[in-house]
Design a protein around this motif. Structure first.
Motif, PDB file in Angstrom:
ATOM      1  N   LEU A   1      23.321 -23.323  20.341  1.00  0.00           N
ATOM      2  CA  LEU A   1      25.050 -22.529  19.189  1.00  0.00           C
ATOM      3  C   LEU A   1      24.813 -22.674  17.467  1.00  0.00           C
ATOM      4  CD1 LEU A   1      27.736 -25.942  21.190  1.00  0.00           C
ATOM      5  CD2 LEU A   1      26.880 -23.234  21.440  1.00  0.00           C
ATOM      6  N   LEU A   2      23.726 -23.200  17.215  1.00  0.00           N
ATOM      7  CA  LEU A   2      23.683 -23.560  16.043  1.00  0.00           C
ATOM      8  C   LEU A   2      23.167 -21.469  15.642  1.00  0.00           C
ATOM      9  CD1 LEU A   2      23.177 -24.046  13.095  1.00  0.00           C
ATOM     10  CD2 LEU A   2      21.416 -25.137  13.491  1.00  0.00           C
ATOM     11  N   ALA A   3      22.021 -21.596  16.483  1.00  0.00           N
ATOM     12  CA  ALA A   3      21.290 -19.782  16.467  1.00  0.00           C
ATOM     13  C   ALA A   3      23.128 -18.892  16.729  1.00  0.00           C
ATOM     14  CB  ALA A   3      20.826 -19.765  17.246  1.00  0.00           C
ATOM     15  N   LEU A   4      23.862 -19.066  17.714  1.00  0.00           N
ATOM     16  CA  LEU A   4      25.276 -18.520  17.730  1.00  0.00           C
ATOM     17  C   LEU A   4      26.086 -18.633  16.257  1.00  0.00           C
ATOM     18  CD1 LEU A   4      27.356 -16.934  19.275  1.00  0.00           C
ATOM     19  CD2 LEU A   4      27.948 -18.856  20.286  1.00  0.00           C
ATOM     20  N   ALA A   5      25.826 -19.933  15.848  1.00  0.00           N
ATOM     21  CA  ALA A   5      26.830 -20.348  14.378  1.00  0.00           C
ATOM     22  C   ALA A   5      26.259 -19.451  13.317  1.00  0.00           C
ATOM     23  CB  ALA A   5      26.460 -21.260  13.852  1.00  0.00           C
ATOM     24  N   LEU A   6      24.748 -19.109  13.588  1.00  0.00           N
ATOM     25  CA  LEU A   6      24.209 -17.812  12.232  1.00  0.00           C
ATOM     26  C   LEU A   6      24.823 -17.071  12.734  1.00  0.00           C
ATOM     27  CD1 LEU A   6      20.320 -20.247  12.313  1.00  0.00           C
ATOM     28  CD2 LEU A   6      22.202 -20.216  10.218  1.00  0.00           C
ATOM     29  N   VAL A   7      24.700 -16.252  13.352  1.00  0.00           N
ATOM     30  CA  VAL A   7      24.848 -15.080  13.994  1.00  0.00           C
ATOM     31  C   VAL A   7      26.073 -14.575  13.474  1.00  0.00           C
ATOM     32  CG1 VAL A   7      25.081 -12.677  15.789  1.00  0.00           C
ATOM     33  CG2 VAL A   7      22.981 -13.934  15.610  1.00  0.00           C
ATOM     34  N   HIS A   8      27.061 -15.200  13.522  1.00  0.00           N
ATOM     35  CA  HIS A   8      28.379 -15.577  14.052  1.00  0.00           C
ATOM     36  C   HIS A   8      28.970 -15.206  12.571  1.00  0.00           C
ATOM     37  CE1 HIS A   8      32.630 -16.777  14.580  1.00  0.00           C
ATOM     38  NE2 HIS A   8      32.692 -16.509  13.608  1.00  0.00           N
ATOM     39  N   GLU A   9      27.715 -16.136  11.620  1.00  0.00           N
ATOM     40  CA  GLU A   9      28.683 -16.591  10.069  1.00  0.00           C
ATOM     41  C   GLU A   9      28.304 -15.172   9.453  1.00  0.00           C
ATOM     42  OE1 GLU A   9      31.702 -18.097   9.437  1.00  0.00           O
ATOM     43  OE2 GLU A   9      31.233 -19.192  11.013  1.00  0.00           O
ATOM     44  N   PHE A  10      26.900 -14.457   9.763  1.00  0.00           N
ATOM     45  CA  PHE A  10      25.931 -14.102   8.841  1.00  0.00           C
ATOM     46  C   PHE A  10      27.245 -12.832   8.972  1.00  0.00           C
ATOM     47  CE2 PHE A  10      23.873  -9.369  10.390  1.00  0.00           C
ATOM     48  CZ  PHE A  10      23.591  -9.101   9.161  1.00  0.00           C
ATOM     49  N   LEU A  11      27.653 -12.312  10.322  1.00  0.00           N
ATOM     50  CA  LEU A  11      28.679 -10.872  10.337  1.00  0.00           C
ATOM     51  C   LEU A  11      29.763 -11.320   9.276  1.00  0.00           C
ATOM     52  CD1 LEU A  11      27.595 -10.164  13.812  1.00  0.00           C
ATOM     53  CD2 LEU A  11      27.085  -8.975  12.178  1.00  0.00           C
TER      54      LEU A  11
ATOM     55  N   ALA B   1      33.127 -10.749  13.976  1.00  0.00           N
ATOM     56  CA  ALA B   1      32.416 -11.403  13.753  1.00  0.00           C
ATOM     57  C   ALA B   1      31.701 -12.250  15.338  1.00  0.00           C
ATOM     58  CB  ALA B   1      33.021 -13.168  12.903  1.00  0.00           C
ATOM     59  N   HIS B   2      33.003 -11.562  15.878  1.00  0.00           N
ATOM     60  CA  HIS B   2      33.217 -11.769  17.242  1.00  0.00           C
ATOM     61  C   HIS B   2      32.268 -10.395  18.441  1.00  0.00           C
ATOM     62  CE1 HIS B   2      36.679 -15.672  16.580  1.00  0.00           C
ATOM     63  NE2 HIS B   2      35.586 -15.479  17.486  1.00  0.00           N
ATOM     64  N   LEU B   3      32.270  -9.713  17.525  1.00  0.00           N
ATOM     65  CA  LEU B   3      31.447  -8.392  18.957  1.00  0.00           C
ATOM     66  C   LEU B   3      29.775  -8.988  18.463  1.00  0.00           C
ATOM     67  CD1 LEU B   3      30.520  -5.883  19.414  1.00  0.00           C
ATOM     68  CD2 LEU B   3      30.216  -5.024  17.448  1.00  0.00           C
ATOM     69  N   GLY B   4      29.722 -10.057  17.377  1.00  0.00           N
ATOM     70  CA  GLY B   4      28.854 -10.791  17.006  1.00  0.00           C
ATOM     71  C   GLY B   4      27.994 -11.545  18.745  1.00  0.00           C
ATOM     72  N   VAL B   5      29.620 -12.600  18.895  1.00  0.00           N
ATOM     73  CA  VAL B   5      29.414 -13.507  19.576  1.00  0.00           C
ATOM     74  C   VAL B   5      29.161 -13.317  21.106  1.00  0.00           C
ATOM     75  CG1 VAL B   5      30.445 -15.615  20.557  1.00  0.00           C
ATOM     76  CG2 VAL B   5      30.806 -14.752  18.198  1.00  0.00           C
TER      77      VAL B   5
ATOM     78  N   ALA C   1      33.921 -31.189  13.424  1.00  0.00           N
ATOM     79  CA  ALA C   1      35.364 -31.713  13.215  1.00  0.00           C
ATOM     80  C   ALA C   1      35.856 -33.144  13.526  1.00  0.00           C
ATOM     81  CB  ALA C   1      35.947 -30.755  14.720  1.00  0.00           C
ATOM     82  N   PRO C   2      37.452 -33.296  13.842  1.00  0.00           N
ATOM     83  CA  PRO C   2      37.221 -34.651  13.648  1.00  0.00           C
ATOM     84  C   PRO C   2      37.243 -35.307  15.100  1.00  0.00           C
ATOM     85  CG  PRO C   2      39.040 -33.683  12.613  1.00  0.00           C
ATOM     86  CD  PRO C   2      38.277 -32.257  12.862  1.00  0.00           C
ATOM     87  N   GLY C   3      36.770 -34.327  15.877  1.00  0.00           N
ATOM     88  CA  GLY C   3      36.709 -34.977  17.292  1.00  0.00           C
ATOM     89  C   GLY C   3      35.165 -34.582  17.573  1.00  0.00           C
ATOM     90  N   GLY C   4      34.341 -34.264  16.334  1.00  0.00           N
ATOM     91  CA  GLY C   4      33.105 -34.072  17.147  1.00  0.00           C
ATOM     92  C   GLY C   4      32.677 -32.613  17.654  1.00  0.00           C
ATOM     93  N   GLU C   5      33.370 -31.851  17.490  1.00  0.00           N
ATOM     94  CA  GLU C   5      32.629 -30.431  17.801  1.00  0.00           C
ATOM     95  C   GLU C   5      32.155 -29.664  16.746  1.00  0.00           C
ATOM     96  OE1 GLU C   5      37.125 -31.131  19.912  1.00  0.00           O
ATOM     97  OE2 GLU C   5      36.450 -31.367  17.481  1.00  0.00           O
ATOM     98  N   ALA C   6      31.378 -28.916  16.787  1.00  0.00           N
ATOM     99  CA  ALA C   6      30.690 -28.418  15.736  1.00  0.00           C
ATOM    100  C   ALA C   6      31.363 -27.255  15.003  1.00  0.00           C
ATOM    101  CB  ALA C   6      29.760 -27.619  16.399  1.00  0.00           C
ATOM    102  N   VAL C   7      31.842 -26.517  14.158  1.00  0.00           N
ATOM    103  CA  VAL C   7      32.518 -26.188  13.213  1.00  0.00           C
ATOM    104  C   VAL C   7      31.529 -24.790  12.074  1.00  0.00           C
ATOM    105  CG1 VAL C   7      34.425 -27.628  12.824  1.00  0.00           C
ATOM    106  CG2 VAL C   7      32.666 -27.689  11.026  1.00  0.00           C
ATOM    107  N   SER C   8      31.342 -24.200  11.699  1.00  0.00           N
ATOM    108  CA  SER C   8      30.986 -23.147  10.997  1.00  0.00           C
ATOM    109  C   SER C   8      31.870 -22.452   9.576  1.00  0.00           C
ATOM    110  CB  SER C   8      29.714 -22.503  11.831  1.00  0.00           C
ATOM    111  OG  SER C   8      30.562 -21.303  12.646  1.00  0.00           O
ATOM    112  N   ALA C   9      31.208 -21.797   9.220  1.00  0.00           N
ATOM    113  CA  ALA C   9      32.001 -21.228   8.240  1.00  0.00           C
ATOM    114  C   ALA C   9      31.731 -20.265   7.427  1.00  0.00           C
ATOM    115  CB  ALA C   9      33.277 -21.770   7.689  1.00  0.00           C
ATOM    116  N   ALA C  10      32.350 -19.170   6.541  1.00  0.00           N
ATOM    117  CA  ALA C  10      31.497 -18.004   5.516  1.00  0.00           C
ATOM    118  C   ALA C  10      32.700 -18.277   4.710  1.00  0.00           C
ATOM    119  CB  ALA C  10      31.160 -17.087   6.563  1.00  0.00           C
ATOM    120  N   ALA C  11      32.225 -17.760   3.025  1.00  0.00           N
ATOM    121  CA  ALA C  11      32.893 -17.701   2.454  1.00  0.00           C
ATOM    122  C   ALA C  11      32.855 -16.399   1.492  1.00  0.00           C
ATOM    123  CB  ALA C  11      33.106 -19.399   0.762  1.00  0.00           C
TER     124      ALA C  11
END
Length: 355
Positions: free
Chosen positions: A234-244, A286-290, A207-217
């Motif tokens: 945090l990368l492990a969390l992003a993988l779980v979140h976006e996989f769901l 996805a936030h159930l996974g989080v 993100a513009p402020g340097g924060e990590a972002v993730s997404a799925a299409a």
């Protein structure tokens, strides 16, 4: 259908329609396991079969829509040959994440009489140009490709990073290996599902402020997009979140869970803007996974346990609130209500001893 020489849709054993193609369904046990984010590789295999059939049917529809297109006819013949002679290669080609969106766009364009890039099918039959990793921890292997120069990049709603330099790819490989270790050692159930489904990691800019972002299409099954955080947790969390998100999208291709989004919108505790029911369902799931991820992190006592517990409480509360909103919104199908009830039941139990 097999006698026509056309691509036959992949499927699971079961009923067939009048056209001879498999009809996919989800048994109740698997459905409830998916709703609780506990489907594992078994659910991934079932949903993956549905994705194969969808893509095979899209390619067949394009063949019928543009029978005189030489480039497409030749590429389609290669798809047929792969299906006949190299099943694994056929599945790999059809499950390239970008193929779904490309084929759907071409089909819409062909129906509208527009010129469409049908010759692009051949690009999906070429070897994957991404960096293929072989990550292993405690006997569990994951072999994702880092796709930073793919044939057709899907819109993930965030700026893409890449092409990446060799040192940048090296950093991605290191950080993904670290994240894989976190998943396997503290979230093995999620790790098994990620390894079965996620074939592609698409690098994003932060993100513009340097924060990590993730997404799925929605039309990029098997792909997770993310920027590279400094913390492998945090990368492990992003993988779980976006996989769901990816998994729910594949389920929605088989089982309608809500009516088409209309004008009504609902409060999403994690966003400032209200969301339609379908988007709220995606976010809650996805936030159930989080919440589950942070619960396990807190229980493991690794790193900042106070942060993990605080995040767990936060996301459990948010997911419960969203789940209750969904149950009362009146826009879910009967299957959607059953899905949401199970989701709420599981997230409630996350706060109980032994969960």
């Amino acid at each position: 259908m097999a006698g026509t020489g056309e691509v036959v849709a992949a499927g699971v054993p079961g009923a067939r329609g009048a056209d001879g193609l498999p009809r996919h369904g989800v048994d109740r046990e698997t459905f409830l396991a998916v709703a609780g984010a506990r489907g594992g590789p078994e659910a991934v295999r079932l949903l993956r079969a549905g994705q194969l059939s969808k893509r095979a049917l899209l390619l067949l529809a394009l063949r019928r829509a543009a029978p005189e297109h030489d480039g497409y006819r030749e590429a389609y013949a290669r798809v047929r040959a792969l299906q006949r002679d190299d099943r694994a290669g056929w599945e790999e080609a059809l499950l390239r994440p970008e193929l779904d969106a490309w084929a759907a766009d071409c089909l819409r364009g062909a129906a509208a009489g527009e010129g469409v890039p049908l010759g692009g099918l051949g690009e999906f039959l070429r070897p994957d140009t991404g960096l293929r990793l072989r990550l292993e921890c405690d006997g569990l292997r994951w072999t994702p490709s880092i796709d930073h120069t793919g044939p057709r990049r899907v819109d993930y709603g965030r700026p893409l990073a890449g092409p990446l330099a060799e040192d940048e790819l090296g950093l991605w490989e290191q950080r993904l290996a670290e994240a894989w270790d976190v998943l396997v050692r503290r979230h093995r159930r999620h790790a098994r599902a990620v390894a079965a489904c996620v074939t592609t990691v698409v690098p994003l800019r932060p993100a513009p402020g340097g924060e990590a972002v993730s997404a799925a299409a929605r039309r990029a099954y098997g792909a997770v997009a993310a920027s590279l955080p400094g913390d492998p947790v945090l990368l492990a969390l992003a993988l779980v979140h976006e996989f769901l998100h990816v998994q729910l999208g594949a389920l929605l291709d088989l089982v309608p869970l809500h009516r088409p989004n209309g004008a009504a919108v609902y409060h999403a505790p994690w966003r400032p803007d209200p969301r339609p029911a379908g988007a709220l369902l995606q976010g809650a799931y996805a936030h159930l996974g989080v919440a589950d991820f942070w619960r396990a992190e807190a229980a493991a006592g690794s790193g900042d346990a106070a942060r993990a517990h605080g995040e767990f409480v936060r996301w459990r509360t948010h997911t419960l609130a969203a789940g209750e909103t969904l149950l009362g919104c009146g826009e879910l199908t009967s299957s959607g209500l059953e899905f949401a009830r199970e989701m709420v039941r599981v997230v409630r139990r996350l706060g109980e001893p032994g969960e």
